[in-house]
Enzyme design. Structure first.
Site, PDB file in Angstrom:
ATOM      1  N   ALA A  97      -2.982 -20.442  -0.339  1.00  0.00           N
ATOM      2  CA  ALA A  97      -3.250 -21.763   0.105  1.00  0.00           C
ATOM      3  C   ALA A  97      -3.490 -22.584  -1.276  1.00  0.00           C
ATOM      4  O   ALA A  97      -2.844 -23.799  -1.288  1.00  0.00           O
ATOM      5  CB  ALA A  97      -4.392 -22.109   0.789  1.00  0.00           C
ATOM      6  N   THR A  98      -4.049 -22.192  -2.334  1.00  0.00           N
ATOM      7  CA  THR A  98      -4.111 -22.771  -3.632  1.00  0.00           C
ATOM      8  C   THR A  98      -2.667 -23.270  -4.204  1.00  0.00           C
ATOM      9  O   THR A  98      -2.433 -24.235  -4.306  1.00  0.00           O
ATOM     10  CB  THR A  98      -4.695 -22.026  -4.731  1.00  0.00           C
ATOM     11  N   ASN A 177     -14.249 -25.702   4.593  1.00  0.00           N
ATOM     12  CA  ASN A 177     -14.524 -24.344   4.103  1.00  0.00           C
ATOM     13  C   ASN A 177     -16.097 -24.137   3.846  1.00  0.00           C
ATOM     14  O   ASN A 177     -16.657 -22.807   4.260  1.00  0.00           O
ATOM     15  CB  ASN A 177     -13.769 -23.462   2.987  1.00  0.00           C
ATOM     16  N   GLN A 205      -8.592 -22.593   6.765  1.00  0.00           N
ATOM     17  CA  GLN A 205      -9.779 -22.396   7.527  1.00  0.00           C
ATOM     18  C   GLN A 205      -9.319 -22.461   8.910  1.00  0.00           C
ATOM     19  O   GLN A 205     -10.402 -22.232   9.747  1.00  0.00           O
ATOM     20  CB  GLN A 205     -10.919 -22.871   7.116  1.00  0.00           C
ATOM     21  N   HIS A 227      -5.199 -14.155   3.491  1.00  0.00           N
ATOM     22  CA  HIS A 227      -6.509 -13.206   3.350  1.00  0.00           C
ATOM     23  C   HIS A 227      -7.736 -13.995   4.227  1.00  0.00           C
ATOM     24  O   HIS A 227      -8.662 -13.274   4.109  1.00  0.00           O
ATOM     25  CB  HIS A 227      -6.955 -13.248   1.893  1.00  0.00           C
ATOM     26  N   THR A 265      10.779 -13.290  -6.714  1.00  0.00           N
ATOM     27  CA  THR A 265      11.234 -12.271  -5.756  1.00  0.00           C
ATOM     28  C   THR A 265      10.073 -12.284  -4.862  1.00  0.00           C
ATOM     29  O   THR A 265       9.005 -12.356  -5.007  1.00  0.00           O
ATOM     30  CB  THR A 265      11.382 -10.890  -6.660  1.00  0.00           C
ATOM     31  N   CYS A 350     -16.292 -20.610  -4.455  1.00  0.00           N
ATOM     32  CA  CYS A 350     -15.915 -20.984  -5.846  1.00  0.00           C
ATOM     33  C   CYS A 350     -16.795 -21.925  -6.552  1.00  0.00           C
ATOM     34  O   CYS A 350     -16.419 -21.780  -7.805  1.00  0.00           O
ATOM     35  CB  CYS A 350     -14.424 -21.831  -5.421  1.00  0.00           C
TER      36      CYS A 350
HETATM   37  C1  LIG Z   1      -9.471 -20.379   0.764  1.00  0.00           C
HETATM   38  C2  LIG Z   1      -9.128 -21.670   0.815  1.00  0.00           C
HETATM   39  C3  LIG Z   1      -8.199 -22.030  -0.342  1.00  0.00           C
HETATM   40  C4  LIG Z   1      -7.723 -21.072  -1.215  1.00  0.00           C
HETATM   41  O1  LIG Z   1      -6.770 -20.267  -0.665  1.00  0.00           O
HETATM   42  P1  LIG Z   1      -6.221 -19.009  -1.441  1.00  0.00           P
HETATM   43  O2  LIG Z   1      -5.204 -18.475  -0.840  1.00  0.00           O
HETATM   44  O3  LIG Z   1      -7.209 -18.197  -1.968  1.00  0.00           O
HETATM   45  O4  LIG Z   1      -5.703 -19.671  -2.738  1.00  0.00           O
HETATM   46  C5  LIG Z   1      -7.986 -23.395  -0.010  1.00  0.00           C
HETATM   47  N1  LIG Z   1      -8.383 -24.203   0.685  1.00  0.00           N
HETATM   48  C6  LIG Z   1      -9.206 -23.861   1.686  1.00  0.00           C
HETATM   49  C7  LIG Z   1      -9.834 -24.734   2.719  1.00  0.00           C
HETATM   50  C8  LIG Z   1      -9.771 -22.437   1.628  1.00  0.00           C
HETATM   51  O5  LIG Z   1     -10.710 -22.052   2.478  1.00  0.00           O
END
Ligand SMILES: *Cc1c(COP(=O)(O)O)cnc(C)c1O
Length: 542
Positions: A97-98, A177, A205, A227, A265, A350
């Site tokens: 998600a980042t 989150n 989330q 994840h 890839t 974080c």
């Molecule tokens: C965990 C999270 C992210 C980051 O996701 P990653 O896959 O760890 O990069 C971004 N936004 C929210 C709201 C999250 O809970």
């Protein structure tokens, strides 16, 4: 120290306490930080790694290895698309998600820079949205950061009011989150579209946890990640509505994969695991929603019974798995340190490396102390009623212990400074008698403090002095574990000392002794001030 002697000893060197795990790992209540991979997912991934498996490069169309890998990627793409009601060609795989957030924020801002250079988001977004926004500001874009109401919700009207002629993108997360609050993304998206502005939601989330269907949701871009839904780390997706594809450009360049939007890839095993995780999430969504909500409510009912607890996000719709609670009179980091039997987070995962109180809770209007006293409990697929009951017992015990240690506790019982040694009898601020130490009979009692209510640190020392030396020393403190540890070490150094000897060591030496990070030095200065206040009174004959 024992639980019955909250004024002495070292909080961090305590022996086993009820609620500690007898052996093995703590109970995992941090599903919002990450989730374990479902065994079915792990099995699917293993099939894509070795020579016997589908290890090929999905871009190698010239042989069977590549074609089998490509087929597995496309199966997974369809599974991922199904989770959110998208078409497979609207899914772009990323590393999580980042990356999806970075791609959409930077990619949309840059692609539309000649039309407008303004974006709208919220102060309570994840850093993976806020930090790319800061980057854009450095590059000459303007960003409006909306403040939520006290429950954590962004009013769609606030979005409307912030829209400008040069606004090109609005980004508002689906589920927060830290506090689990669900935003009204339907209403926000609809008004963005009515004004011809693209809308993105970070649904890391939300996807797989609450119903989310892009066929019914007026949204152009959606970020999510494997994840958080029992898939592997390091893979995620960006949904790009077919009609909105011209609005985004890539931020990295390479082999042209993913229609050139996200080259590199494809990690077949990660993608296959993500696909399987989505398939399981679709199957379990409805039953899990009910089960997790019940677990969360069981947890909150128990916490509410403690008194002095605040539900963060109260009054707003919330996702099933996340519970965020502030505890009056208890510092969150000290609470987490004492809860060795639980894997939970304080503030947001974080941010927990820094001593800053949660910016999300500050944005909701919580004061520093309450923002700093919050814990996030997040339940998930493998959480049981027994886990929740275990957590409640542990939290009740530790909150009680820390509250008794706090200078705010039982201040009536303390009365005049030094009242805990009243009539030669030693009592806790709560009034429980403690065994007096030798030589404290007939001693003079001196107290001194620094910090205070509402501040991040509050320390009070009590000295029993006779014949020009300290016979006994006690402390009360509200603060981080390092603060408590230093205060508790100091009271053991003080007996036998004279007022002229002053404070043993310096805050810098204490910080080193307890391995406190440099950011904590300011808090240790409060400990020093409290002790100096005590010693000063003694010298002046108070
Ligand atoms: C965990 C999270 C992210 C980051 O996701 P990653 O896959 O760890 O990069 C971004 N936004 C929210 C709201 C999250 O809970």
């Amino acid at each position: 120290m024992s639980a019955s002697d909250p004024l002495g000893g070292a909080p961090l060197d305590r022996g086993p306490v009820d609620g500690d795990p007898v052996d093995g790992d703590p109970v995992y209540l941090d599903y919002a930080a990450t989730t374990p991979v479902d065994p079915e997912v792990a099995e699917a991934m293993v099939g894509c790694l070795t020579l016997e498996g589908d290890f090929g490069n999905a871009g190698s169309a010239t042989h069977a290895f590549g074609r089998r890998a490509a087929a597995r990627v496309e199966t997974a793409r369809a599974q991922v698309a199904t989770l959110i009601g998208a078409e497979p060609d609207e899914i772009t795989f990323t590393s999580g998600a980042t990356e999806s957030n970075n791609l959409v924020l930077l990619g949309v801002a840059r692609a539309n820079a000649d039309r407008g250079r303004h974006l709208i988001t919220a102060r309570t977004e994840h850093k993976a949205v806020l930090d790319p926004c800061k980057r854009l500001e450095k590059d000459g874009f303007a960003v409006t950061y909306l403040t939520p109401d006290r429950a954590g919700r962004i009013d769609p009207e606030a979005v409307r009011a912030a829209l400008r002629a040069d606004t090109v993108l609005v980004s508002i997360m689906y589920v927060n989150n830290e506090i689990g609050v669900i935003q009204d993304v339907g209403a926000i998206g609809a008004l963005c579209h009515a004004h011809g502005v693209a809308f993105h939601t970070d649904a890391a989330q939300a996807a797989g946890k609450v119903p989310l269907n892009v066929r019914r949701l007026p949204v152009d871009f959606v970020s999510f990640t494997a994840h958080k839904i029992y898939g592997p780390k390091g893979v995620g997706a960006l949904y790009v509505r077919r009609a909105s594809r011209p609005l985004i450009q890539p931020v990295a360049f390479g082999g042209g994969q993913e229609r050139g939007l996200r080259p590199g890839t494809l990690p077949t095993h990660q993608i296959v695991g993500f696909g399987r995780a989505c398939e399981i999430a679709v199957r379990q969504l409805e039953t899990e929603q009910g089960r997790l909500t019940a677990l969360r409510e069981r947890l909150w009912t128990g916490m509410a019974a403690l008194g002095g607890t605040h539900l963060n996000g109260e009054g707003a719709p919330r996702a099933p798995g996340i519970l965020n609670v502030s505890f009056e009179g208890v510092e969150g980091e000290s609470l987490v340190t004492g809860l060795t039997g639980l894997a939970i987070s304080t503030g947001s995962a974080c941010n927990s490396a820094s001593a800053e109180p949660s910016y999300v809770l500050r944005a909701l209007g919580r004061d520093t102390q309450l923002a700093q006293s919050s814990l996030r409990f997040s339940v998930g697929r493998f959480t049981t009623d027994a886990d929740v009951d275990f957590a409640l017992e542990a939290v009740q015990g530790e909150v009680g212990r820390l509250r008794a240690l706090s200078p705010a506790a039982g201040s009536d019982a303390l009365g005049a400074a030094g009242g805990i040694w009243a009539a030669g009898e030693l009592r806790t601020p709560g009034g429980t008698p403690l065994a007096p130490r030798d030589g404290t009979e007939g001693a003079t009692l001196i107290s001194g403090e620094a910090g205070g209510p509402g501040q991040e640190t509050w320390v009070r020392f009590h000295l029993a002095v006779a014949d020009g030396t300290v016979k006994d020393a006690r402390f009360q403190a509200y603060g981080c574990p390092h603060t408590l540890q230093v205060a508790s070490w100091l009271v053991r150094q003080l007996p036998g000392r004279t007022p002229e000897q002053g404070v043993p060591g310096t805050p810098a030496s204490w910080a080193e002794a307890v391995s406190a990070p440099v950011e904590k030095l300011g808090r240790l200065l409060v400990v020093e001030d409290a002790l100096r206040a005590c010693l000063g009174r003694w010298r002046r004959g108070a």
